[in-house]
Write a protein that holds these residues in place. Structure first.
Motif, PDB file in Angstrom:
ATOM      1  N   SER A   5      -9.245 -79.403 -53.322  1.00 20.08           N
ATOM      2  CA  SER A   5      -9.847 -78.500 -54.296  1.00 20.08           C
ATOM      3  C   SER A   5      -8.772 -77.854 -55.144  1.00 20.08           C
ATOM      4  CB  SER A   5     -10.688 -77.429 -53.600  1.00 20.08           C
ATOM      5  OG  SER A   5      -9.872 -76.595 -52.812  1.00 20.08           O
ATOM      6  N   LEU A   6      -9.193 -77.479 -56.342  1.00 25.31           N
ATOM      7  CA  LEU A   6      -8.344 -76.724 -57.260  1.00 25.31           C
ATOM      8  C   LEU A   6      -9.129 -75.485 -57.661  1.00 25.31           C
ATOM      9  CD1 LEU A   6      -6.365 -75.991 -59.559  1.00 25.31           C
ATOM     10  CD2 LEU A   6      -7.400 -77.817 -60.919  1.00 25.31           C
ATOM     11  N   HIS A   7      -8.542 -74.327 -57.459  1.00 23.78           N
ATOM     12  CA  HIS A   7      -9.189 -73.072 -57.796  1.00 23.78           C
ATOM     13  C   HIS A   7      -8.331 -72.337 -58.822  1.00 23.78           C
ATOM     14  CE1 HIS A   7     -11.614 -69.443 -57.130  1.00 23.78           C
ATOM     15  NE2 HIS A   7     -10.492 -68.782 -57.180  1.00 23.78           N
ATOM     16  N   ILE A   8      -8.971 -71.909 -59.909  1.00 23.80           N
ATOM     17  CA  ILE A   8      -8.274 -71.124 -60.924  1.00 23.80           C
ATOM     18  C   ILE A   8      -8.849 -69.710 -60.901  1.00 23.80           C
ATOM     19  CG2 ILE A   8      -7.674 -70.855 -63.347  1.00 23.80           C
ATOM     20  CD1 ILE A   8      -8.028 -73.836 -63.719  1.00 23.80           C
ATOM     21  N   THR A   9      -7.988 -68.735 -60.742  1.00 21.14           N
ATOM     22  CA  THR A   9      -8.401 -67.328 -60.735  1.00 21.14           C
ATOM     23  C   THR A   9      -8.303 -66.766 -62.142  1.00 21.14           C
ATOM     24  OG1 THR A   9      -7.538 -67.105 -58.487  1.00 21.14           O
ATOM     25  CG2 THR A   9      -7.920 -65.069 -59.720  1.00 21.14           C
ATOM     26  N   ALA A  10      -9.305 -66.013 -62.536  1.00 23.14           N
ATOM     27  CA  ALA A  10      -9.297 -65.323 -63.838  1.00 23.14           C
ATOM     28  C   ALA A  10      -8.930 -66.281 -64.963  1.00 23.14           C
ATOM     29  CB  ALA A  10      -8.353 -64.135 -63.790  1.00 23.14           C
ATOM     30  N   THR A  11      -9.830 -67.200 -65.257  1.00 23.29           N
ATOM     31  CA  THR A  11      -9.557 -68.229 -66.257  1.00 23.29           C
ATOM     32  C   THR A  11      -9.178 -67.635 -67.614  1.00 23.29           C
ATOM     33  OG1 THR A  11     -11.917 -68.343 -66.765  1.00 23.29           O
ATOM     34  CG2 THR A  11     -11.032 -69.987 -65.225  1.00 23.29           C
ATOM     35  N   GLN A  12      -8.379 -68.405 -68.338  1.00 26.95           N
ATOM     36  CA  GLN A  12      -7.973 -68.046 -69.697  1.00 26.95           C
ATOM     37  C   GLN A  12      -8.341 -69.213 -70.614  1.00 26.95           C
ATOM     38  OE1 GLN A  12      -3.758 -67.229 -69.446  1.00 26.95           O
ATOM     39  NE2 GLN A  12      -4.050 -65.467 -68.087  1.00 26.95           N
ATOM     40  N   THR A  13      -8.385 -68.955 -71.911  1.00 28.08           N
ATOM     41  CA  THR A  13      -8.759 -70.018 -72.854  1.00 28.08           C
ATOM     42  C   THR A  13      -7.775 -71.184 -72.807  1.00 28.08           C
ATOM     43  OG1 THR A  13      -7.641 -68.823 -74.617  1.00 28.08           O
ATOM     44  CG2 THR A  13     -10.012 -68.479 -74.411  1.00 28.08           C
ATOM     45  N   THR A  14      -6.559 -70.921 -72.381  1.00 28.99           N
ATOM     46  CA  THR A  14      -5.555 -71.990 -72.277  1.00 28.99           C
ATOM     47  C   THR A  14      -5.834 -72.936 -71.112  1.00 28.99           C
ATOM     48  OG1 THR A  14      -4.180 -70.477 -70.998  1.00 28.99           O
ATOM     49  CG2 THR A  14      -3.688 -70.677 -73.354  1.00 28.99           C
ATOM     50  N   ASP A  15      -6.781 -72.567 -70.239  1.00 32.06           N
ATOM     51  CA  ASP A  15      -7.121 -73.432 -69.106  1.00 32.06           C
ATOM     52  C   ASP A  15      -8.085 -74.554 -69.503  1.00 32.06           C
ATOM     53  OD1 ASP A  15      -7.235 -70.497 -67.014  1.00 32.06           O
ATOM     54  OD2 ASP A  15      -5.575 -71.907 -67.306  1.00 32.06           O
ATOM     55  N   VAL A  16      -8.570 -74.521 -70.729  1.00 27.73           N
ATOM     56  CA  VAL A  16      -9.530 -75.530 -71.188  1.00 27.73           C
ATOM     57  C   VAL A  16      -8.951 -76.931 -71.051  1.00 27.73           C
ATOM     58  CG1 VAL A  16     -10.599 -76.474 -73.263  1.00 27.73           C
ATOM     59  CG2 VAL A  16     -10.802 -74.050 -72.750  1.00 27.73           C
ATOM     60  N   GLY A  17      -9.766 -77.869 -70.579  1.00 25.88           N
ATOM     61  CA  GLY A  17      -9.337 -79.254 -70.436  1.00 25.88           C
ATOM     62  C   GLY A  17     -10.115 -79.926 -69.330  1.00 25.88           C
ATOM     63  N   THR A  18      -9.725 -81.143 -69.020  1.00 24.78           N
ATOM     64  CA  THR A  18     -10.331 -81.874 -67.910  1.00 24.78           C
ATOM     65  C   THR A  18      -9.327 -81.983 -66.785  1.00 24.78           C
ATOM     66  OG1 THR A  18     -11.730 -83.144 -69.422  1.00 24.78           O
ATOM     67  CG2 THR A  18     -11.444 -84.018 -67.200  1.00 24.78           C
ATOM     68  N   TYR A  19      -9.764 -81.619 -65.594  1.00 26.42           N
ATOM     69  CA  TYR A  19      -8.899 -81.651 -64.420  1.00 26.42           C
ATOM     70  C   TYR A  19      -9.250 -82.865 -63.573  1.00 26.42           C
ATOM     71  CZ  TYR A  19      -7.476 -77.004 -65.808  1.00 26.42           C
ATOM     72  OH  TYR A  19      -6.958 -75.941 -66.521  1.00 26.42           O
ATOM     73  N   PHE A  20      -8.248 -83.669 -63.300  1.00 24.88           N
ATOM     74  CA  PHE A  20      -8.425 -84.880 -62.502  1.00 24.88           C
ATOM     75  C   PHE A  20      -7.642 -84.763 -61.204  1.00 24.88           C
ATOM     76  CE2 PHE A  20     -10.588 -87.633 -65.441  1.00 24.88           C
ATOM     77  CZ  PHE A  20     -10.127 -87.296 -66.703  1.00 24.88           C
ATOM     78  N   CYS A  21      -8.249 -85.226 -60.125  1.00 23.68           N
ATOM     79  CA  CYS A  21      -7.475 -85.476 -58.918  1.00 23.68           C
ATOM     80  C   CYS A  21      -7.186 -86.970 -58.880  1.00 23.68           C
ATOM     81  CB  CYS A  21      -8.228 -85.033 -57.671  1.00 23.68           C
ATOM     82  SG  CYS A  21      -9.777 -85.903 -57.371  1.00 23.68           S
ATOM     83  N   ALA A  22      -6.126 -87.346 -58.232  1.00 21.83           N
ATOM     84  CA  ALA A  22      -5.761 -88.762 -58.092  1.00 21.83           C
ATOM     85  C   ALA A  22      -5.319 -88.982 -56.648  1.00 21.83           C
ATOM     86  CB  ALA A  22      -4.652 -89.138 -59.061  1.00 21.83           C
ATOM     87  N   GLY A  23      -6.058 -89.816 -55.962  1.00 18.51           N
ATOM     88  CA  GLY A  23      -5.784 -90.033 -54.549  1.00 18.51           C
ATOM     89  C   GLY A  23      -4.839 -91.203 -54.318  1.00 18.51           C
ATOM     90  N   GLY A  24      -3.799 -90.944 -53.551  1.00 21.04           N
ATOM     91  CA  GLY A  24      -2.885 -92.005 -53.152  1.00 21.04           C
ATOM     92  C   GLY A  24      -3.388 -92.646 -51.873  1.00 21.04           C
ATOM     93  N   GLY A  25      -3.401 -93.982 -51.832  1.00 23.09           N
ATOM     94  CA  GLY A  25      -3.969 -94.690 -50.706  1.00 23.09           C
ATOM     95  C   GLY A  25      -3.099 -94.646 -49.473  1.00 23.09           C
TER      96      GLY A  25
END
Lengths: 112, 112
Positions: free
Chosen positions: A73-93
């Motif tokens: 999981s990724l948790h962002i506290t007190a979001t700001q406008t600069t946090d805008v975007g798409t967050y991807f996780c990438a799993g290593g096998g």
């Protein structure tokens, strides 16, 4: 084959609210990476987690790797406008494989 | 210190044609991975080159091939282009295959 899913697909928050995205793999991972992609941009590396139960913090961002190494999981506290975007996780096998399977991504919009 | 550079930035091709995309990795990196990112989707792993050999491959047909040169730069070749090959093609470089990946700006390929 290995699949990595993320929820939610989209999230709209008011500036100052918290945000969390969850990543789930169909198989046990050796490690997991997180990336942020701004609209029109390319993925930018945020962090890599390797150990079971690992928690890492970067300022307002907290990353967690599950005990079974199948979720994160990724948790962002007190979001700001600069946090805008798409967050991807990438799993290593598993050990011996070096390809990363990207999750479906969570698109975050922050309303000022 | 240049990061990952890709060329060209944009490309328009006709169905059935062949295309070659190029990538120069970040200085000090020896591993190049290629990804295909369709609009609104996460990057899909195509293959990874290390020590001038293809080491890992995703679920892409043989129409997708690549090469890595002694200076670690890489090419992605796609033959017999289909409309569905239209996407952003991302190159990512890393060191020794498992460290964080640095992505280039990508090549936007449109097949008409």
């Amino acid at each position: 084959g290995q699949q990595v899913m993320q929820i939610p697909q989209y999230q709209h928050v008011q500036e100052g609210e918290d945000f969390t995205t969850y990543c789930n793999s169909s198989t046990t991972l050796s490690n997991i990476q997180w990336y942020k992609q701004r609209p029109g941009g390319h993925p930018v590396f945020l962090i890599q987690l390797v150990k079971s139960g690992e928690v890492k913090k970067q300022k307002r961002l907290t990353f967690q790797f599950g005990e079974a190494k199948k979720n994160s999981s990724l948790h962002i506290t007190a979001t700001q406008t600069t946090d805008v975007g798409t967050y991807f996780c990438a799993g290593g096998g598993a050990s011996g494989t070096y390809k990363y399977i990207f999750g479906t991504g969570t698109r975050l919009k922050v309303l000022a | 210190d240049a990061g990952v550079t890709q060329s060209p930035t944009h490309l328009i091709k006709t169905r059935g044609q062949q295309v070659t995309l190029r990538c120069s990795p970040k200085s000090g990196h020896d591993t190049v991975s290629w990804y295909q990112q369709a609009l609104g989707q996460g990057p899909q792993f195509i293959f990874q080159y290390y020590e001038e050999e293809e080491r890992q491959r995703g679920n892409f047909p043989d129409r997708f091939s690549g090469h890595q040169f002694p200076n670690y730069s890489s090419e992605l070749n796609v033959n017999a282009l289909l409309l569905g090959d239209s996407a952003l093609y991302l190159c990512a470089s890393s060191f020794n295959r498992v460290t964080e990946a640095f992505f280039g700006q990508g090549t936007r390929l449109t097949v008409v």
